[in-house]
Enzyme design. Structure first.
Site, short mmCIF file in Angstrom:
data_model
loop_
_atom_site.label_atom_id
_atom_site.label_comp_id
_atom_site.label_asym_id
_atom_site.label_seq_id
_atom_site.Cartn_x
_atom_site.Cartn_y
_atom_site.Cartn_z
N LYS A 169 35.83 46.41 39.43
CA LYS A 169 36.03 47.10 38.34
C LYS A 169 35.08 48.41 38.28
CE LYS A 169 38.78 44.65 38.00
NZ LYS A 169 39.16 43.46 38.96
N HIS A 210 42.83 51.87 11.69
CA HIS A 210 43.76 53.10 12.16
C HIS A 210 42.60 54.16 12.45
CE1 HIS A 210 46.78 56.00 12.29
NE2 HIS A 210 46.06 56.92 11.59
N ALA A 223 45.79 41.82 51.48
CA ALA A 223 45.67 41.06 50.36
C ALA A 223 46.76 40.40 49.79
CB ALA A 223 45.40 42.12 49.20
N GLU A 248 23.91 26.85 46.68
CA GLU A 248 24.86 27.92 46.66
C GLU A 248 24.02 28.63 48.02
OE1 GLU A 248 27.12 30.00 45.42
OE2 GLU A 248 26.84 30.98 47.36
N GLY A 308 46.78 36.95 49.16
CA GLY A 308 46.31 35.79 48.08
C GLY A 308 44.97 35.25 48.72
N ASP A 336 38.66 28.19 41.37
CA ASP A 336 39.64 28.55 42.51
C ASP A 336 39.69 27.49 43.37
OD1 ASP A 336 39.40 31.19 41.32
OD2 ASP A 336 38.81 32.00 43.12
P1 FAD Z 1 33.49 31.63 43.31
O1 FAD Z 1 33.21 32.93 42.64
O2 FAD Z 1 34.38 31.90 44.73
O3 FAD Z 1 32.11 30.95 43.75
C1 FAD Z 1 32.16 29.78 44.80
C2 FAD Z 1 30.63 29.88 45.34
O4 FAD Z 1 30.62 28.76 45.98
C3 FAD Z 1 30.37 31.07 46.25
O5 FAD Z 1 29.26 31.65 45.76
C4 FAD Z 1 30.14 30.50 47.72
O6 FAD Z 1 29.38 31.12 48.47
C5 FAD Z 1 29.79 29.22 47.11
N1 FAD Z 1 30.11 28.00 48.27
C6 FAD Z 1 31.06 27.61 48.87
N2 FAD Z 1 30.99 26.71 49.92
C7 FAD Z 1 29.78 26.18 49.47
C8 FAD Z 1 28.98 25.19 50.37
N3 FAD Z 1 29.65 24.51 51.02
N4 FAD Z 1 27.75 25.20 49.82
C9 FAD Z 1 27.18 26.11 49.20
N5 FAD Z 1 27.76 26.93 48.41
C10 FAD Z 1 29.10 27.08 48.72
N6 FAD Z 1 39.22 37.24 38.23
C11 FAD Z 1 39.19 37.48 37.16
O7 FAD Z 1 39.24 36.76 36.23
N7 FAD Z 1 39.05 38.72 36.74
C12 FAD Z 1 39.15 39.93 37.55
O8 FAD Z 1 39.19 40.97 37.16
C13 FAD Z 1 38.92 39.37 39.01
N8 FAD Z 1 38.91 40.42 39.92
C14 FAD Z 1 38.84 39.95 41.35
C15 FAD Z 1 38.78 40.83 42.17
C16 FAD Z 1 38.96 40.32 43.73
C17 FAD Z 1 38.62 41.75 44.64
C18 FAD Z 1 38.69 39.18 43.84
C19 FAD Z 1 38.51 38.63 45.47
C20 FAD Z 1 38.76 38.25 42.98
C21 FAD Z 1 38.83 38.46 41.69
N9 FAD Z 1 38.89 37.82 40.64
C22 FAD Z 1 39.15 38.22 39.31
C23 FAD Z 1 39.07 36.19 40.83
C24 FAD Z 1 37.67 35.64 40.47
O9 FAD Z 1 36.62 36.34 41.38
C25 FAD Z 1 37.60 33.91 40.82
O10 FAD Z 1 38.56 33.47 40.24
C26 FAD Z 1 36.38 33.66 40.70
O11 FAD Z 1 35.17 33.82 41.12
C27 FAD Z 1 36.35 31.85 40.81
O12 FAD Z 1 35.19 31.28 40.53
P2 FAD Z 1 34.69 30.01 40.99
O13 FAD Z 1 33.21 29.51 40.60
O14 FAD Z 1 35.81 29.02 41.30
O15 FAD Z 1 34.26 30.44 42.71
P1 NAD Z 2 48.23 37.83 44.71
O1 NAD Z 2 48.85 36.55 44.75
O2 NAD Z 2 47.92 38.60 43.59
O3 NAD Z 2 49.07 38.97 45.38
C1 NAD Z 2 49.59 38.54 46.75
C2 NAD Z 2 50.69 39.47 47.13
O4 NAD Z 2 51.10 39.56 48.55
C3 NAD Z 2 52.05 39.00 46.35
O5 NAD Z 2 52.51 40.13 45.71
C4 NAD Z 2 52.98 38.41 47.56
O6 NAD Z 2 54.39 38.40 47.18
C5 NAD Z 2 52.36 39.41 48.76
N1 NAD Z 2 52.56 38.83 50.11
C6 NAD Z 2 52.26 37.50 50.54
N2 NAD Z 2 52.55 37.37 51.74
C7 NAD Z 2 52.87 38.52 52.22
C8 NAD Z 2 53.41 39.30 53.46
N3 NAD Z 2 53.19 38.54 54.53
N4 NAD Z 2 53.44 40.59 53.59
C9 NAD Z 2 53.66 41.11 52.65
N5 NAD Z 2 53.41 40.81 51.19
C10 NAD Z 2 53.00 39.35 50.88
O7 NAD Z 2 47.18 37.71 45.66
P2 NAD Z 2 45.66 38.88 45.81
O8 NAD Z 2 46.01 40.09 45.26
O9 NAD Z 2 45.10 38.69 47.18
O10 NAD Z 2 44.58 38.16 44.80
C11 NAD Z 2 44.07 36.87 45.08
C12 NAD Z 2 43.60 36.16 43.82
O11 NAD Z 2 42.80 36.93 43.34
C13 NAD Z 2 44.79 36.25 42.64
O12 NAD Z 2 45.71 35.52 42.73
C14 NAD Z 2 44.10 36.49 41.37
O13 NAD Z 2 43.72 34.98 40.93
C15 NAD Z 2 42.55 36.60 41.79
N6 NAD Z 2 42.28 38.18 41.56
C16 NAD Z 2 42.39 38.31 40.02
C17 NAD Z 2 42.40 39.79 39.71
C18 NAD Z 2 42.28 40.08 38.02
O14 NAD Z 2 42.18 38.93 37.38
N7 NAD Z 2 42.26 41.22 37.65
C19 NAD Z 2 42.03 40.95 40.48
C20 NAD Z 2 41.99 40.51 41.75
C21 NAD Z 2 42.08 39.28 42.32
#
Ligand code: FAD
Ligand code: NAD
Length: 473
Positions: free
Chosen positions: A53, A452, A278, A36, A280, A320
């Site tokens: 959250k 309930h 935000a 990591e 994507g 991811d």
């Molecule tokens: P990651 O969690 O991204 O972990 C990848 C790790 O790999 C990182 O720690 C990084 O430092 C490490 N890494 C990368 N490249 C290298 C390298 N070359 N060498 C060593 N280490 C490396 N998902 C939900 O299900 N519920 C939610 O409520 C939710 N909320 C979110 C809110 C936000 C703001 C964001 C940004 C995302 C949210 N997500 C949520 C999405 C969720 O965080 C991801 O889907 C999840 O973390 C993916 O897990 P992962 O293990 O694939 O990758």
């Molecule tokens: P998202 O895909 O949820 O939303 C991106 C939004 O941006 C879409 O509605 C899209 O139409 C819009 N968009 C794209 N290009 C644009 C532009 N040029 N101008 C205006 N609007 C544009 O992506 P996110 O909100 O960045 O979140 C990324 C990922 O992180 C999500 O796909 C999700 O998998 C994960 N995430 C999950 C949770 C959760 O599970 N509660 C919370 C946060 C993030």
């Protein structure tokens, strides 16, 4: 190169995918090393699920107090509250620290060796790691080569930047928005998806003027319109300005506004002290040796099969990095599958449903197919909704907005999908997924005694309604 090490499983990335795979591998007695480069816990624990959250909770509590201060029908009277954002962020960081330390302890407990550094894939069995914090001042960072039988790639994703408005200065991603030093007066959010609406709502509830700009014609375009309506209505009630069908052109010349364009070509400038982009996230497939692996149809994520195998023998990918849905629980579930396959068990990643929750106000939860998705898949379905307006517990919680909806096959009543929108419905995700994984029929849910008064009674009533005999409507 000063060191060469051999292991059975080498995991790159300590996020929910990588650390769960490593723990499970450790439990199964597989010699495992995890690399990591930043903090254990990945995006989810450090800059994603958990911090967002935590802030959502703070914003909800703050907003409730603001409402009480204005006038509460509940008979609670308080003075107008203030937010100490520095303290809020410190509280959030405390939770993150506790969880990430916990991950470290669990990895240790299960015999996983953690290497802190940046990995680069040399070939399917060799990884070079530039160790963190080593070699500074000596001119060259220390590198090691690790060899393995199985390589698991779990490097996650990163925020997508807008070419017209790259990150930097007042243009931030969710990472910076989760650790504000001060609150901006005016925030423009680009993208009305998960992050845009979850964090946009947080900032609005904390008193910031928020404008959300979305390219498509509605917010949360990934969900169906009926589900999203209570969320869209609530945004308007809360005073969030939402501009749909708008294109972002970039920052104004003085940098104090975001220039946007309507479909008809009309341009506006939205004053902004901060801009949260935000739109994507993209899988981290570039720049560290993954070029030898095949990508999926969209060319964005690693292509994997239903056992999370990539196009190279002995190389696996999860989370991811392997594309949508980018959800922590999906990454964790894939991590377990890979560890068990390596241990010789028979596993596939074919979930009946991966639940998804949008932690907006109200929340949205889905699992399986919506009525439209069932139609598109040529499944002849019945569907029925039960409104929280007819649920006693919802009334006592002032949470009557929203509904639970069930989708089931018409012929044998097998449930193929659930959706709900409403306060606290994220907690229904477990019931929804269990019923899908266990192949429940409408009759099973209709005949299950639900406590309930609970919001969960709406689940039973939706099933009964689909059968034509809901009791309370
Ligand atoms: P990651 O969690 O991204 O972990 C990848 C790790 O790999 C990182 O720690 C990084 O430092 C490490 N890494 C990368 N490249 C290298 C390298 N070359 N060498 C060593 N280490 C490396 N998902 C939900 O299900 N519920 C939610 O409520 C939710 N909320 C979110 C809110 C936000 C703001 C964001 C940004 C995302 C949210 N997500 C949520 C999405 C969720 O965080 C991801 O889907 C999840 O973390 C993916 O897990 P992962 O293990 O694939 O990758
Ligand atoms: P998202 O895909 O949820 O939303 C991106 C939004 O941006 C879409 O509605 C899209 O139409 C819009 N968009 C794209 N290009 C644009 C532009 N040029 N101008 C205006 N609007 C544009 O992506 P996110 O909100 O960045 O979140 C990324 C990922 O992180 C999500 O796909 C999700 O998998 C994960 N995430 C999950 C949770 C959760 O599970 N509660 C919370 C946060 C993030």
């Amino acid at each position: 190169m000063s060191q060469i090490e051999q292991t059975s499983l080498l995991v790159i990335g300590g996020g929910p995918g990588g650390y769960v795979a490593a723990i499970r591998a450790g439990q199964l007695g597989i010699p495992t090393v995890l690399i990591e480069r930043e903090q254990l816990g990945g995006t989810c624990l450090n800059i994603g699920c958990i911090p967002s959250k935590a802030l959502i909770h703070v914003a909800e509590e703050f907003d409730k107090t603001v409402q009480y201060a204005e006038a509460s029908p509940l008979g609670i009277r308080v003075r107008a509250p203030e937010i100490d954002i520095e303290r809020t962020v410190a509280w959030k960081d405390g939770i993150v620290q506790k969880l990430t330390r916990g991950v470290g302890a669990l990895l240790k407990k299960h015999g996983v060796k953690v290497v802190q550094g940046e990995a680069r894939v040399i070939d399917g069995k060799t990884v070079e790691v530039t160790l963190s914090g080593q070699g500074q001042g000596a001119g060259e960072a220390q590198r090691v080569r690790l060899h393995c039988e199985h390589l698991l790639l779990a490097a996650g994703s990163e925020p997508t930047a807008l070419p017209s408005m790259p990150f930097g200065g007042k243009v931030v991603s969710s990472t910076e928005a989760l650790s504000p030093k001060t609150l901006p007066k005016r925030l423009v959010v680009v993208g009305a998806g998960y992050i845009g609406l979850e964090l946009g709502t947080v900032y609005r509830k904390l008193g910031v003027e928020v404008t959300v700009v979305e390219a498509l014609d509605r917010v949360l375009p990934a969900y169906d319109a009926e589900l999203v309506k209570p969320v869209a209505d609530a945004l308007v009630r809360k005073g969030v300005s939402v501009l749909l069908g708008h294109k972002v052109l970039g920052l104004s010349a003085d940098g104090n506004a975001v220039r946007v364009q309507e479909r008809d070509g009309k341009e506006h400038a939205l004053p902004a002290d901060q801009v949260l982009v935000a739109v994507g996230r993209r899988p981290r497939t570039q720049g560290w040796g993954l070029e030898q692996l095949q990508l999926d149809r969209n060319g964005a994520a690693l292509r994997i099969d239903d056992q999370c195998r990539t196009s190279m023998r002995g190389v696996w990918a999860i989370g991811d990095l392997a594309g949508e849905p980018m959800l922590a629980h999906r990454a964790m579930a894939q991590g377990e599958v890979v560890a068990e396959l390596i241990a010789g068990k028979t596993r596939r990643f074919v979930p009946a449903a991966i639940p998804a929750v949008c932690f907006t106000d109200p929340e949205i939860v889905t699992a399986g197919m919506s009525p439209a998705e069932a139609l598109a898949a040529d499944v002849d379905c019945v569907s029925a909704s039960f409104p929280f307006a007819a649920n006693g517990r919802a009334m006592t919680l002032e949470a009557t907005d929203g509904f639970v909806r069930v989708v089931a096959r018409r012929d044998n009543h097998l449930i193929v999908g659930w959706q709900a929108v409403g306060r606290g419905v994220s907690e229904l995700a477990a019931a929804f997924s269990q019923s899908l994984e266990m192949g429940a029929r409408l009759e099973d849910i209709g005949a299950t005694i639900h406590a309930h008064p609970t919001l969960g009674e709406a689940v039973q009533e939706a099933a009964l309604r689909a059968l034509g005999h809901a009791v309370h409507i």
